[in-house]
Design an enzyme around this catalytic site. Structure first.
Site, PDB file in Angstrom:
ATOM      1  N   LYS A 280      47.125  40.455  54.145  1.00 38.04           N
ATOM      2  CA  LYS A 280      45.927  41.272  54.017  1.00 38.04           C
ATOM      3  C   LYS A 280      45.602  41.869  55.392  1.00 38.04           C
ATOM      4  O   LYS A 280      45.653  41.143  56.385  1.00 38.04           O
ATOM      5  CB  LYS A 280      44.792  40.344  53.568  1.00 38.04           C
ATOM      6  N   GLU A 363      32.807  31.938  37.622  1.00 31.93           N
ATOM      7  CA  GLU A 363      31.352  31.885  37.445  1.00 31.93           C
ATOM      8  C   GLU A 363      30.935  30.956  36.306  1.00 31.93           C
ATOM      9  O   GLU A 363      29.919  30.256  36.412  1.00 31.93           O
ATOM     10  CB  GLU A 363      30.800  33.293  37.209  1.00 31.93           C
ATOM     11  N   ARG A 391      29.108  37.066  33.507  1.00 33.68           N
ATOM     12  CA  ARG A 391      30.198  36.235  32.990  1.00 33.68           C
ATOM     13  C   ARG A 391      29.693  34.915  32.426  1.00 33.68           C
ATOM     14  O   ARG A 391      30.306  34.319  31.566  1.00 33.68           O
ATOM     15  CB  ARG A 391      31.139  35.863  34.144  1.00 33.68           C
TER      16      ARG A 391
HETATM   17  C1  LIG Z   1      34.079  37.958  38.418  1.00 28.55           C
HETATM   18  C2  LIG Z   1      34.138  38.338  39.875  1.00 28.55           C
HETATM   19  N1  LIG Z   1      33.656  37.479  40.811  1.00 28.55           N
HETATM   20  C3  LIG Z   1      33.678  37.817  42.116  1.00 28.55           C
HETATM   21  C4  LIG Z   1      34.211  39.001  42.511  1.00 28.55           C
HETATM   22  C5  LIG Z   1      34.171  39.398  43.977  1.00 28.55           C
HETATM   23  N2  LIG Z   1      35.524  39.592  44.509  1.00 28.55           N
HETATM   24  C6  LIG Z   1      36.059  40.804  44.649  1.00 28.55           C
HETATM   25  S1  LIG Z   1      37.602  40.771  45.257  1.00 28.55           S
HETATM   26  C7  LIG Z   1      37.552  39.095  45.426  1.00 28.55           C
HETATM   27  C8  LIG Z   1      38.715  38.352  46.009  1.00 28.55           C
HETATM   28  C9  LIG Z   1      39.974  38.758  45.362  1.00 28.55           C
HETATM   29  O1  LIG Z   1      41.016  38.069  45.964  1.00 28.55           O
HETATM   30  P1  LIG Z   1      42.471  38.282  45.451  1.00 28.55           P
HETATM   31  O2  LIG Z   1      42.461  38.374  43.945  1.00 28.55           O
HETATM   32  O3  LIG Z   1      43.328  37.252  46.032  1.00 28.55           O
HETATM   33  O4  LIG Z   1      42.843  39.724  45.976  1.00 28.55           O
HETATM   34  P2  LIG Z   1      42.930  40.212  47.497  1.00 28.55           P
HETATM   35  O5  LIG Z   1      41.622  40.854  47.832  1.00 28.55           O
HETATM   36  O6  LIG Z   1      43.201  39.020  48.358  1.00 28.55           O
HETATM   37  O7  LIG Z   1      44.039  41.185  47.486  1.00 28.55           O
HETATM   38  C10 LIG Z   1      36.335  38.591  44.972  1.00 28.55           C
HETATM   39  C11 LIG Z   1      35.952  37.169  44.977  1.00 28.55           C
HETATM   40  C12 LIG Z   1      34.683  39.873  41.507  1.00 28.55           C
HETATM   41  N3  LIG Z   1      35.176  41.070  41.789  1.00 28.55           N
HETATM   42  N4  LIG Z   1      34.648  39.512  40.220  1.00 28.55           N
END
Ligand SMILES: Cc1ncc(C[n+]2csc(CCOP(=O)(O)OP(=O)(O)O)c2C)c(N)n1
Length: 628
Positions: A280, A363, A391
């Site tokens: 990242k 959640e 959710r």
């Molecule tokens: C239901 C939900 N909870 C929280 C989030 C906030 N959120 C957005 S991206 C993310 C992390 C995603 O991590 P990953 O899937 O590993 O992708 P990366 O950003 O590392 O590429 C979170 C917690 C969300 N989008 N949806």
């Protein structure tokens, strides 16, 4: 902008490039992202991590007939760039510009919209099954981050894939980060695969193979790549048990390797999971140093990564207050669903590390976990954005409220989110919580209110929720001690006899402004800070119903089922048929943009309220004149 990048207007243009040119293009895209997002803000880190992965997908497959789904889709900027939106990337998240996520209405290449995590595998499976039923042949590829696999829905989909289709490609984009460090057993499991010394050996081997085949003829390349890909097979029990053949882990920045692997996977007749390792923030040192910050942020300096520092936010006040309250009550625990940074709880964590729980992007689990703790006398505080708490509606009803458990929901980002758009606006929480028996629902107008509400909630015998917006607090002079508020009692800010104006939470300043305007025209306007949405202060409403001609409500929430609706219901119950001018969001999804501009567009301004209230007030005057 780099010369190669300028020539890319569609995925077809990519296919004319050599692999060496593609690598060059990847670097140009990185520079373009760093420069462009420094002005617009956005999800820089995740997108820098998937440049090669996205290029390889578009190189091997044919979008839009082949379909790519990105989980959350905050990492779809590179996809946008290569699908004819390069020239508009500088409008991303800006009013009227590109959305920060995939949007079906934005491009035929965005086959599935998202913004919430965990949906890509289920939606991709739905598409695959529909394709199979229709006799289609297209490829469907779901790209999901390692943190998306902490989400239950991803596993519900995994449980179902092999039974439903023979052709689906799942790409696990593993960078070891959620927004914060990814947490839990799944994260540890991925880590074990990656750090396995046998893998290191395979990794070097595959690199050598790809380097060797780089210059050969196309036929040989494909044949040897197949061997290479087979050689990289490293059975992962977990996914194999789910019926997906596991490939990887492979270097997600090695373009030739990615390309050859996708060419190989494309022809398989069973579902597969490809594990790619990415970094990242790759290519931008500040993003590598500050992973959390560069997951998603506002404008920054493209050289240093520095951002403007602002005044305290609602999240920070929440977290600091919770730390203080937890100092006094050892039963208070804090729970986040992968949002320690966004909710402010990373400020709480160092003070009370044993009473801080990050449960991953989960959640529903967060709420039921809180319910479980509450049965043992703990006081769980779930800090979850309004939009993500959607959710957990059933656990709130079934596990928390029905059992009268004292869980406090602190709903950050309640109200319009602005730049993030409709997937992230917190405009429905009053509607989904108001009808739940036992729920106490509050909205603070300033940081003192928020702190008092938290203190109050933590004395209650049952569930409660507090909604507050994104961004900085008003900055009032803070009072010394917190107060336990009388539940269901509104605060009269100014008395008046012609109109009663209720400004919910951070909309209170609009109520005050409207009152000032009406007062300047000779009307007597009361201003009320409702504090409680539920229970609503029927006594105060009754008091004003006896003297005013009209009520006005301001809320940063949809009008339907919202605070104004609650006021109308309460007035009806006390036998009043006074008109209520309800200022809130209309019954439609609101696009992304600047909050002020969107309020203007959709009628959430003092002027809009004024225009609606004046005819109602004049009618009253006319009636008074006729009577006298
Ligand atoms: C239901 C939900 N909870 C929280 C989030 C906030 N959120 C957005 S991206 C993310 C992390 C995603 O991590 P990953 O899937 O590993 O992708 P990366 O950003 O590392 O590429 C979170 C917690 C969300 N989008 N949806």
């Amino acid at each position: 902008m780099g010369a190669l990048l300028e020539s890319i207007n569609s995925p077809a243009d990519l296919k004319c490039l050599s692999l060496a040119q593609m690598s060059q293009l990847a670097e140009e895209i990185r520079e373009f992202l760093i420069q462009t997002l420094s002005k617009t803000g956005g999800h820089l880190g995740p997108n820098l991590g998937v440049v090669e992965l996205t290029l390889a997908l578009h190189y091997v497959f044919n979008s839009p007939s082949d379909r790519f789904l990105f989980d959350v889709s905050h990492q779809s900027y590179v996809h946008k760039i290569v699908t004819d939106r390069r020239e508009r990337l500088d409008t991303i998240r800006q009013p009227g510009g590109l959305n920060g996520f995939m949007l079906r209405t934005e491009s035929e290449h965005d086959c599935y919209g998202a913004g919430h995590a965990g949906t890509a595998l289920s939606a991709a499976l739905g598409m695959a099954v529909a394709r199979d039923m229709d006799g289609g042949t297209e490829n469907i590829i779901a790209v999901a981050g390692d943190a998306a696999f902490t989400n239950g829905i991803s596993f519900e989909a995994l449980n179902n894939i092999a039974e439903q289709t023979r052709r689906l490609i799942v790409v696990l984009n593993d960078n070891e980060w959620s927004i914060d460090r990814n947490v839990g057993a799944i994260a540890r499991y991925f880590h074990r695969i990656v750090t396995n010394e046998h893998y290191q050996h395979l990794h070097d081997f595959s690199k050598r193979v790809v380097q060797k085949i780089g210059g050969e003829t196309a036929v040989k390349v494909i044949r040897r790549a197949e061997e290479a890909a087979k050689g990289m097979l490293w059975p992962s029990m977990l996914f194999e048990e789910f019926g997906l053949q596991y490939f990887g882990p492979i270097d997600g920045h090695n373009l030739p390797l990615l390309v050859e692997t996708f060419k190989f996977l494309k022809n398989l007749d069973h579902p597969v999971l490809l594990h790619v390792l990415t970094q990242k923030g790759r290519g931008f040192q500040p993003a590598l140093d500050l992973q959390k910050k560069f997951h998603g942020l506002g404008p920054y300096d493209p050289e240093t990564g520095k951002t403007a520092s602002g005044q305290p936010t609602w999240s920070e006040v929440f977290a600091n207050t919770l730390s203080d309250l937890a100092n006094q009550d050892s039963r208070i625990v804090a729970i986040t669903a992968a949002m320690p940074n966004g909710t402010g709880l990373d400020l709480f964590r160092p003070h009370h590390p044993k009473r801080y729980f990050d449960v991953g992007i989960a959640e529903e689990h967060a709420v039921i976990f809180a319910a479980g703790m509450a049965t043992r006398g703990f006081r769980p505080v779930c800090a979850i954005y309004s939009t993500f708490l959607q959710r957990a509606f059933d656990p709130i009803v079934h596990d928390v409220a029905l059992q009268k458990l004292p869980v406090l929901f602190c709903m950050d980002r309640a109200g319009l989110s602005g730049d993030d758009g409709p997937t992230h606006h917190g405009l429905f929480d009053i509607a989904y919580l108001r009808g739940i028996p036992e729920m106490v629902l509050m909205a603070p107008a300033d940081e003192d209110d928020l702190a008092d509400m938290m203190k109050t909630a933590l004395t209650l015998p049952g569930p409660s929720a507090i909604r507050y917006p994104r961004g900085p607090v008003p900055g009032v002079a803070r009072k010394q001690n917190l107060e336990v508020l009388p539940v269901g009692k509104a605060r009269i800010v100014a008395d008046g006899s012609d109109v009663a104006i209720l400004g919910l939470g951070h909309m209170l300043p609009l109520a005050t402004e409207l009152a000032a305007r009406l007062e300047s025209e000779g009307y007597s306007a009361a201003v009320i800070n409702p504090l409680f949405i539920k229970p609503l202060d029927a006594e105060t409403l009754g008091h004003f119903a006896d003297k005013v001609a009209v009520f006005v409500t301001f809320e940063d929430h949809v009008r339907m089922g919202g605070f104004g609706s609650a006021v109308m219901e309460a007035l009806e119950e006390i036998g009043s048929n006074l008109p209520v001018v309800r200022i809130g969001w209309p019954d439609r999804f609101i696009e992304h943009g600047k909050v002020d501009a969107l309020r203007q567009k959709y009628g959430l301004t003092v002027g809009d309220a004024y225009r609606q209230v004046i005819p109602l007030l004049s009618r009253r005057q006319r009636r008074t004149l006729v009577a006298s």
